[in-house]
Design a protein around this motif. Structure first.
Motif, PDB file in Angstrom:
ATOM      1  N   LEU A 182      35.741  38.008   3.376  1.00 44.36           N
ATOM      2  CA  LEU A 182      36.490  39.159   3.884  1.00 44.36           C
ATOM      3  C   LEU A 182      35.697  40.460   3.781  1.00 44.36           C
ATOM      4  O   LEU A 182      36.082  41.471   4.381  1.00 44.36           O
ATOM      5  CB  LEU A 182      37.811  39.300   3.114  1.00 44.36           C
ATOM      6  CG  LEU A 182      38.873  38.236   3.417  1.00 44.36           C
ATOM      7  CD1 LEU A 182      40.059  38.375   2.467  1.00 44.36           C
ATOM      8  CD2 LEU A 182      39.335  38.322   4.866  1.00 44.36           C
ATOM      9  N   ASP A 183      34.614  40.436   3.050  1.00 48.60           N
ATOM     10  CA  ASP A 183      33.762  41.624   2.915  1.00 48.60           C
ATOM     11  C   ASP A 183      32.993  41.824   4.217  1.00 48.60           C
ATOM     12  O   ASP A 183      32.264  40.925   4.653  1.00 48.60           O
ATOM     13  CB  ASP A 183      32.794  41.422   1.747  1.00 48.60           C
ATOM     14  CG  ASP A 183      31.969  42.671   1.439  1.00 48.60           C
ATOM     15  OD1 ASP A 183      31.832  43.540   2.330  1.00 48.60           O
ATOM     16  OD2 ASP A 183      31.445  42.767   0.313  1.00 48.60           O
ATOM     17  N   PRO A 184      33.132  42.970   4.896  1.00 48.09           N
ATOM     18  CA  PRO A 184      32.418  43.186   6.165  1.00 48.09           C
ATOM     19  C   PRO A 184      30.909  42.999   6.050  1.00 48.09           C
ATOM     20  O   PRO A 184      30.257  42.635   7.031  1.00 48.09           O
ATOM     21  CB  PRO A 184      32.773  44.639   6.515  1.00 48.09           C
ATOM     22  CG  PRO A 184      34.071  44.890   5.817  1.00 48.09           C
ATOM     23  CD  PRO A 184      34.008  44.106   4.547  1.00 48.09           C
ATOM     24  N   ALA A 185      30.355  43.209   4.860  1.00 46.87           N
ATOM     25  CA  ALA A 185      28.915  43.031   4.678  1.00 46.87           C
ATOM     26  C   ALA A 185      28.485  41.579   4.835  1.00 46.87           C
ATOM     27  O   ALA A 185      27.303  41.301   5.054  1.00 46.87           O
ATOM     28  CB  ALA A 185      28.507  43.548   3.298  1.00 46.87           C
ATOM     29  N   ALA A 235      42.668  36.035   9.194  1.00 47.94           N
ATOM     30  CA  ALA A 235      42.448  37.041  10.234  1.00 47.94           C
ATOM     31  C   ALA A 235      43.253  38.306   9.958  1.00 47.94           C
ATOM     32  O   ALA A 235      42.780  39.429  10.184  1.00 47.94           O
ATOM     33  CB  ALA A 235      42.815  36.460  11.596  1.00 47.94           C
ATOM     34  N   ARG A 236      44.472  38.115   9.452  1.00 48.09           N
ATOM     35  CA  ARG A 236      45.305  39.278   9.140  1.00 48.09           C
ATOM     36  C   ARG A 236      44.683  40.107   8.014  1.00 48.09           C
ATOM     37  O   ARG A 236      44.703  41.337   8.049  1.00 48.09           O
ATOM     38  CB  ARG A 236      46.708  38.812   8.767  1.00 48.09           C
ATOM     39  CG  ARG A 236      47.713  39.950   8.610  1.00 48.09           C
ATOM     40  CD  ARG A 236      49.106  39.414   8.337  1.00 48.09           C
ATOM     41  NE  ARG A 236      49.634  38.670   9.480  1.00 48.09           N
ATOM     42  CZ  ARG A 236      49.939  37.382   9.463  1.00 48.09           C
ATOM     43  NH1 ARG A 236      49.795  36.673   8.344  1.00 48.09           N
ATOM     44  NH2 ARG A 236      50.412  36.787  10.548  1.00 48.09           N
ATOM     45  N   ALA A 237      44.131  39.426   7.016  1.00 48.41           N
ATOM     46  CA  ALA A 237      43.478  40.146   5.921  1.00 48.41           C
ATOM     47  C   ALA A 237      42.161  40.770   6.378  1.00 48.41           C
ATOM     48  O   ALA A 237      41.752  41.821   5.871  1.00 48.41           O
ATOM     49  CB  ALA A 237      43.232  39.190   4.751  1.00 48.41           C
ATOM     50  N   LEU A 238      41.484  40.114   7.328  1.00 47.66           N
ATOM     51  CA  LEU A 238      40.197  40.616   7.819  1.00 47.66           C
ATOM     52  C   LEU A 238      40.374  41.851   8.682  1.00 47.66           C
ATOM     53  O   LEU A 238      39.631  42.836   8.537  1.00 47.66           O
ATOM     54  CB  LEU A 238      39.505  39.502   8.621  1.00 47.66           C
ATOM     55  CG  LEU A 238      38.127  39.815   9.192  1.00 47.66           C
ATOM     56  CD1 LEU A 238      37.097  39.893   8.076  1.00 47.66           C
ATOM     57  CD2 LEU A 238      37.720  38.739  10.210  1.00 47.66           C
ATOM     58  N   GLU A 239      41.343  41.810   9.596  1.00 46.79           N
ATOM     59  CA  GLU A 239      41.572  42.924  10.526  1.00 46.79           C
ATOM     60  C   GLU A 239      43.065  43.227  10.588  1.00 46.79           C
ATOM     61  O   GLU A 239      43.749  42.877  11.564  1.00 46.79           O
ATOM     62  CB  GLU A 239      41.039  42.574  11.919  1.00 46.79           C
ATOM     63  CG  GLU A 239      39.536  42.425  11.995  1.00 46.79           C
ATOM     64  CD  GLU A 239      39.041  42.256  13.428  1.00 46.79           C
ATOM     65  OE1 GLU A 239      39.888  42.252  14.360  1.00 46.79           O
ATOM     66  OE2 GLU A 239      37.827  42.127  13.620  1.00 46.79           O
ATOM     67  N   PRO A 240      43.590  43.877   9.575  1.00 47.12           N
ATOM     68  CA  PRO A 240      45.040  44.119   9.544  1.00 47.12           C
ATOM     69  C   PRO A 240      45.539  44.992  10.675  1.00 47.12           C
ATOM     70  O   PRO A 240      46.721  44.918  11.046  1.00 47.12           O
ATOM     71  CB  PRO A 240      45.260  44.764   8.176  1.00 47.12           C
ATOM     72  CG  PRO A 240      43.917  45.275   7.749  1.00 47.12           C
ATOM     73  CD  PRO A 240      42.912  44.363   8.357  1.00 47.12           C
ATOM     74  N   ALA A 241      44.669  45.795  11.247  1.00 44.60           N
ATOM     75  CA  ALA A 241      45.113  46.716  12.287  1.00 44.60           C
ATOM     76  C   ALA A 241      44.937  46.158  13.697  1.00 44.60           C
ATOM     77  O   ALA A 241      45.355  46.790  14.670  1.00 44.60           O
ATOM     78  CB  ALA A 241      44.354  48.040  12.168  1.00 44.60           C
TER      79      ALA A 241
END
Length: 557
Positions: A182-185, A235-241
């Motif tokens: 989940l870390d964008p890095a 996916a919800r945790a990755l991109e909540p918006a």
């Protein structure tokens, strides 16, 4: 001093020449050696034309003996242009062992179907193109999944590979691999199967490529729906918006499947025997061979979306509208009996399932488990004779040539118990609650408490020095803490094991003292008190003697 003969100093110790390894004289299976291996069956499609239409995560023995055999046989019957779309790339998530075995063989390997009293049947599988190691090149695997050629991503990563809570089937957001992914890095280097799927689907969506089908082939309850829920949660945790989670939930196919084939671990002696001049491969050495029983079953929901699927029905797969009843039958009969034999058998000193089934008490135990606990609360698939299914299962367990080890089946019990045993316990108690009150003094659960107690005893064993006997399980450290802190006190161990929410969940089962918790604790106490395999077996024999005669074992039944 200083003199030498043929470059060797006088007086120097001469080491003997190493003996030649007879394996070096054998021909290794590969594309180049196929023409020189007349004992091998022919491949009836053009391997050189295959494109990677399927990527499989978790290329272990099971999928090579099961899913790849179905694909191989389907391509053998398909038109050339259709077959060409369905080459398979295997992905080993962490270990390089499989890639190192299959790489020099150009993806080729053999499946050896073994049954007592019959010659082995050898299948040469040609649809596997290569195996890559995800841990070594995660970005390359991500790009592969994002490519337009890939139509299906299938998985056999075992229960623990889904990074989920087996009791609730929810994504474990505290799992270290999930946190990493989940870390964008780390967007180009996911570690978990779920993270890899979601990030690849996101890349396909961004590129305008239709989503692949996600095909779980693991023994999870409602495996397709479970995988969909995990991917949506990630996916919800990755991109909540964003609406990525909605897109995955609504547009990505996640068919449910039921898989069945007994596949034991291959030992080095098996490879040597197969490659011997008088072995089935006649001097060809296959380091990636797998062994299995002749029986093979695959029920698949036919819900693959516009990118399609191979014609697996040509190979005997059952393409159905709903696999739920097929799945429940297999999990609660075959898998439940397998786990019961594994835990009870290990405590009795039996090394293999066939060895355990030779003991009349254990054979009666699993037959009674099915008759008394499972079948009264099971709705079987239409047209299936469940009694014949159970008898066939027991016959398969008696296959001496498989050498299926009880310790192998006992691994990862915390991930298996909920669907294999606890689901039946809940269903049976719910059925008992719904039945009219009777004067029967028989308990609602007759065999399940012993099976669950045996799992507890196996998971919390201490050696002579009071050290926890290691087990392979995601909760092994918790088992060790419970075992060492409880000083061999069965009631305390049972209470703490029943409190493991990851296994028993939050419902009323573990709190049902009269019908579940107390009987489990009593069986655990009896097994722990017995201590030695001989005394455990004596307890199991006495337990089985007190059960009604099992009609599933009756001669001619």
């Amino acid at each position: 001093p200083g003199e030498a003969v043929d470059g060797v100093p006088i007086g120097a110790r001469l080491e003997p020449e190493p003996e030649a390894d007879p394996r070096d004289e054998l021909m290794r299976l590969s594309e180049a050696t196929l023409a020189e291996a007349p004992a091998l069956p022919a491949i009836e499609y053009a391997r050189g034309d295959l494109r990677p239409g399927i990527v499989h995560l978790g290329l272990g023995a099971f999928f090579r003996a099961h899913g790849l055999v179905y694909t191989h046989r389907a391509l053998s019957h398909a038109p050339a242009d259709e077959a060409a779309k369905w080459g398979v790339v295997g992905v080993s998530m962490r270990s390089a062992t499989m890639a190192e075995m299959i790489g020099p063989q150009d993806g080729l390997y053999t499946v050896h179907e073994r049954a007592t009293g019959a010659d082995p049947v050898v299948v040469l599988v040609g649809c596997l193109l290569r195996c890559v190691v995800h841990a070594r090149a995660p970005s390359a695997v991500l790009d592969l999944l994002a490519s337009a050629d890939v139509r299906i991503v299938s998985l056999t990563v075992t229960e623990k590979g889904y990074c989920y809570d087996p009791a609730s089937r929810a994504l474990d957001l505290a799992n270290v691999d999930v946190i990493h992914d989940l870390d964008p890095a780390n967007a180009r280097a996911p570690r978990s199967a779920v993270g890899l799927l979601v990030l690849a689907l996101r890349a396909r969506r961004a590129a305008g490529v239709p989503p692949f089908t996600c095909l779980s082939c693991d023994n999870l309850p409602h495996n397709g729906r479970t995988l969909r829920g995990l991917c949506v949660a990630f996916a919800r945790a990755l991109e909540p918006a964003s609406d990525l989670a909605r897109w995955i939930g609504e547009l990505v196919p996640f068919p449910c499947t039921m898989v069945d084939c007994i596949v034991p671990a291959v030992q080095p002696a098996d490879v040597d025997a197969a490659a011997a001049p008088d072995g089935p491969l006649r001097g060809v050495r296959d380091e990636a061979m797998v062994m299995c029983e002749p029986f093979r079953q695959w029920a698949v929901e036919d819900a693959f979306g516009p990118l399609g699927r191979p014609p697996w029905e040509l190979a005997g797969a059952q393409l159905v509208a709903d696999v739920a009843q097929h799945e429940a039958l297999k999990l609660r009969v075959l898998n439940a009996c397998h786990s019961t034999l594994a835990y009870v058998g290990t405590l009795c000193g039996f090394e293999t399932i066939a060895h355990a089934m030779r003991e009349p008490a254990l054979a009666k135990l699993v037959a009674a488990l099915v008759e008394l606990d499972v079948l009264p609360a099971l709705e079987p698939p239409a047209g299936v004779d469940v009694h014949e299914y159970a008898r066939s299962t027991f016959s398969r367990f008696r296959n001496e040539l498989l050498g299926h080890r009880t310790e192998q089946i006992a691994m990862d019990g915390s991930q298996k118990l909920p669907q294999r045993l606890l689901a039946t316990a809940r269903a049976r108690l719910a059925r008992a609650d719904a039945e009219p009150c009777t004067a029967s003094a028989e308990p609602a659960l007759r065999v399940l408490p012993l099976a669950v107690g045996a799992w507890m005893a196996h998971s919390t064993r201490l050696d002579a020095d009071g050290q926890h006997v290691p087990v392979r399980d995601p909760l092994a450290s918790k088992f060790a803490a419970i075992a060492t802190a409880s000083t061999r006190e069965p009631r305390t161990i049972a209470a703490r094991m029943l409190a493991l929410r990851e296994v028993f969940g939050d419902d009323a089962l573990a709190a049902d003292d009269t019908r579940f918790a107390r009987p489990v604790a009593q069986q655990l106490a009896a097994l722990m008190e017995a201590r030695t395999p001989e005394r455990v077996l004596a307890h199991v024999r006495a337990f089985a003697d007190a059960l009604p005669d099992a009609t599933l074992l009756a001669p001619g039944a």
